[in-house]
Write a protein that holds these residues in place. Structure first.
Motif, mmCIF file in Angstrom:
data_model
loop_
_atom_site.group_PDB
_atom_site.id
_atom_site.type_symbol
_atom_site.label_atom_id
_atom_site.label_comp_id
_atom_site.label_asym_id
_atom_site.label_seq_id
_atom_site.Cartn_x
_atom_site.Cartn_y
_atom_site.Cartn_z
ATOM 1 N N SER A 135 0.842 -1.191 0.000
ATOM 2 C CA SER A 135 0.000 0.000 0.000
ATOM 3 C C SER A 135 0.875 1.238 0.000
ATOM 4 O O SER A 135 1.848 1.328 0.747
ATOM 5 C CB SER A 135 -0.904 -0.010 1.235
ATOM 6 O OG SER A 135 -1.728 1.134 1.251
ATOM 7 N N GLN A 136 0.488 2.210 -0.828
ATOM 8 C CA GLN A 136 1.188 3.486 -0.854
ATOM 9 C C GLN A 136 0.191 4.580 -1.198
ATOM 10 O O GLN A 136 -0.868 4.315 -1.762
ATOM 11 C CB GLN A 136 2.350 3.466 -1.848
ATOM 12 C CG GLN A 136 1.941 3.326 -3.293
ATOM 13 C CD GLN A 136 3.145 3.243 -4.221
ATOM 14 O OE1 GLN A 136 4.214 2.832 -3.829
ATOM 15 N NE2 GLN A 136 2.958 3.641 -5.470
ATOM 16 N N GLU A 137 0.524 5.806 -0.845
ATOM 17 C CA GLU A 137 -0.358 6.941 -1.119
ATOM 18 C C GLU A 137 -0.347 7.322 -2.596
ATOM 19 O O GLU A 137 -1.344 7.798 -3.123
ATOM 20 C CB GLU A 137 0.103 8.171 -0.324
ATOM 21 C CG GLU A 137 -0.038 8.027 1.155
ATOM 22 C CD GLU A 137 0.523 9.221 1.888
ATOM 23 O OE1 GLU A 137 -0.259 9.897 2.572
ATOM 24 O OE2 GLU A 137 1.734 9.468 1.757
ATOM 25 N N GLU A 138 0.775 7.146 -3.239
ATOM 26 C CA GLU A 138 0.963 7.595 -4.604
ATOM 27 C C GLU A 138 0.303 6.642 -5.604
ATOM 28 O O GLU A 138 -0.068 5.536 -5.279
ATOM 29 C CB GLU A 138 2.465 7.693 -4.927
ATOM 30 C CG GLU A 138 3.210 8.669 -4.060
ATOM 31 C CD GLU A 138 3.712 8.031 -2.758
ATOM 32 O OE1 GLU A 138 3.467 6.829 -2.520
ATOM 33 O OE2 GLU A 138 4.327 8.751 -1.964
ATOM 34 N N HIS A 139 0.233 7.101 -6.836
ATOM 35 C CA HIS A 139 -0.244 6.236 -7.905
ATOM 36 C C HIS A 139 0.725 5.080 -8.092
ATOM 37 O O HIS A 139 1.867 5.123 -7.634
ATOM 38 C CB HIS A 139 -0.338 7.025 -9.224
ATOM 39 C CG HIS A 139 -1.302 8.159 -9.157
ATOM 40 N ND1 HIS A 139 -2.655 7.964 -9.188
ATOM 41 C CD2 HIS A 139 -1.101 9.493 -9.033
ATOM 42 C CE1 HIS A 139 -3.258 9.134 -9.114
ATOM 43 N NE2 HIS A 139 -2.342 10.070 -9.015
ATOM 44 N N GLN A 140 0.302 4.053 -8.801
ATOM 45 C CA GLN A 140 1.135 2.863 -8.983
ATOM 46 C C GLN A 140 2.472 3.199 -9.645
ATOM 47 O O GLN A 140 3.489 2.615 -9.326
ATOM 48 C CB GLN A 140 0.388 1.832 -9.823
ATOM 49 C CG GLN A 140 1.162 0.538 -9.987
ATOM 50 C CD GLN A 140 0.366 -0.524 -10.715
ATOM 51 O OE1 GLN A 140 -0.819 -0.380 -10.911
ATOM 52 N NE2 GLN A 140 1.020 -1.573 -11.124
ATOM 53 N N ASN A 141 2.486 4.150 -10.568
ATOM 54 C CA ASN A 141 3.725 4.469 -11.268
ATOM 55 C C ASN A 141 4.590 5.475 -10.504
ATOM 56 O O ASN A 141 5.573 5.978 -11.017
ATOM 57 C CB ASN A 141 3.437 4.989 -12.680
ATOM 58 C CG ASN A 141 2.684 6.299 -12.675
ATOM 59 O OD1 ASN A 141 2.094 6.694 -11.673
ATOM 60 N ND2 ASN A 141 2.683 6.970 -13.807
ATOM 61 N N MET A 142 4.220 5.761 -9.278
ATOM 62 C CA MET A 142 5.002 6.652 -8.427
ATOM 63 C C MET A 142 5.314 5.910 -7.131
ATOM 64 O O MET A 142 4.860 4.813 -6.903
ATOM 65 C CB MET A 142 4.213 7.930 -8.135
ATOM 66 C CG MET A 142 3.831 8.704 -9.380
ATOM 67 S SD MET A 142 2.724 10.040 -9.030
ATOM 68 C CE MET A 142 3.816 11.213 -8.275
ATOM 69 N N TRP A 145 6.533 1.392 -5.119
ATOM 70 C CA TRP A 145 6.017 0.142 -5.674
ATOM 71 C C TRP A 145 6.901 -0.426 -6.776
ATOM 72 O O TRP A 145 7.209 -1.626 -6.799
ATOM 73 C CB TRP A 145 4.593 0.310 -6.185
ATOM 74 C CG TRP A 145 4.102 -0.887 -6.951
ATOM 75 C CD1 TRP A 145 3.753 -0.924 -8.258
ATOM 76 C CD2 TRP A 145 3.936 -2.227 -6.460
ATOM 77 N NE1 TRP A 145 3.382 -2.197 -8.620
ATOM 78 C CE2 TRP A 145 3.476 -3.013 -7.526
ATOM 79 C CE3 TRP A 145 4.130 -2.841 -5.228
ATOM 80 C CZ2 TRP A 145 3.212 -4.364 -7.394
ATOM 81 C CZ3 TRP A 145 3.864 -4.189 -5.103
ATOM 82 C CH2 TRP A 145 3.397 -4.932 -6.180
#
Length: 150
Positions: A135-142, A145
């Motif tokens: 899980s991360q706050e950013e979009h998948q390409n940021m 991840w």
């Protein structure tokens, strides 16, 4: 994992004691590698982001991976969520509000060199877990991840 071949360290400490030990480790090492610490200022004011004195004294050190201290029974955990930095506090608050005791949150405090052995040790505690999530706050390409995925 392959720290001899990595020429820098990237960390995202989520507690004051982790930040302290990260800087301390950087100074007492007998070799030098650049350190990138990506810690947001919001953690300076976050009410849950605290460390006890015992976390700063002898016998304590920087931990590349932090386990979930709120899990009382490892066998009850069905989902393990890996995250990094301040995002842990958002996830923890949400989990507590929903009383989701079947979710464990594992924090990656150091992203490079990648702590694969420490992550494996944490994941092996949750034998009943069926789902593993990043899980991360950013979009998948940021965010982390693309680095963590492999």
């Amino acid at each position: 994992m392959d720290s001899d071949h990595i020429n820098w360290s990237i960390a995202n400490p989520s507690t004051p004691s982790q930040y302290f030990h990260l800087l301390r480790r950087q100074m007492i090492r007998n070799y030098r590698k650049p350190l990138i610490a990506v810690t947001p200022k919001i953690l300076l004011r976050h009410p849950s982001c605290v460390s006890g004195i015992s976390e700063l004294t002898d016998g304590s050190s920087f931990q590349p991976v932090l386990s979930d201290q709120s899990v009382t029974n490892d066998n009850d955990v069905k989902t393990v969520v890996l995250c990094s930095g301040k995002h842990f506090y958002t996830l923890s608050k949400e989990r507590d509000e929903k009383n989701a005791k079947q979710i464990a949150l594992i924090r990656l405090e150091e992203l490079c060199p990648f702590p694969a052995t420490d992550i494996s040790a944490q994941l092996s505690k949750y034998k009943s877990a069926k789902e593993f999530v990043w899980s991360q706050e950013e979009h998948q390409n940021m965010g982390a991840w693309s680095y963590v995925r492999p």
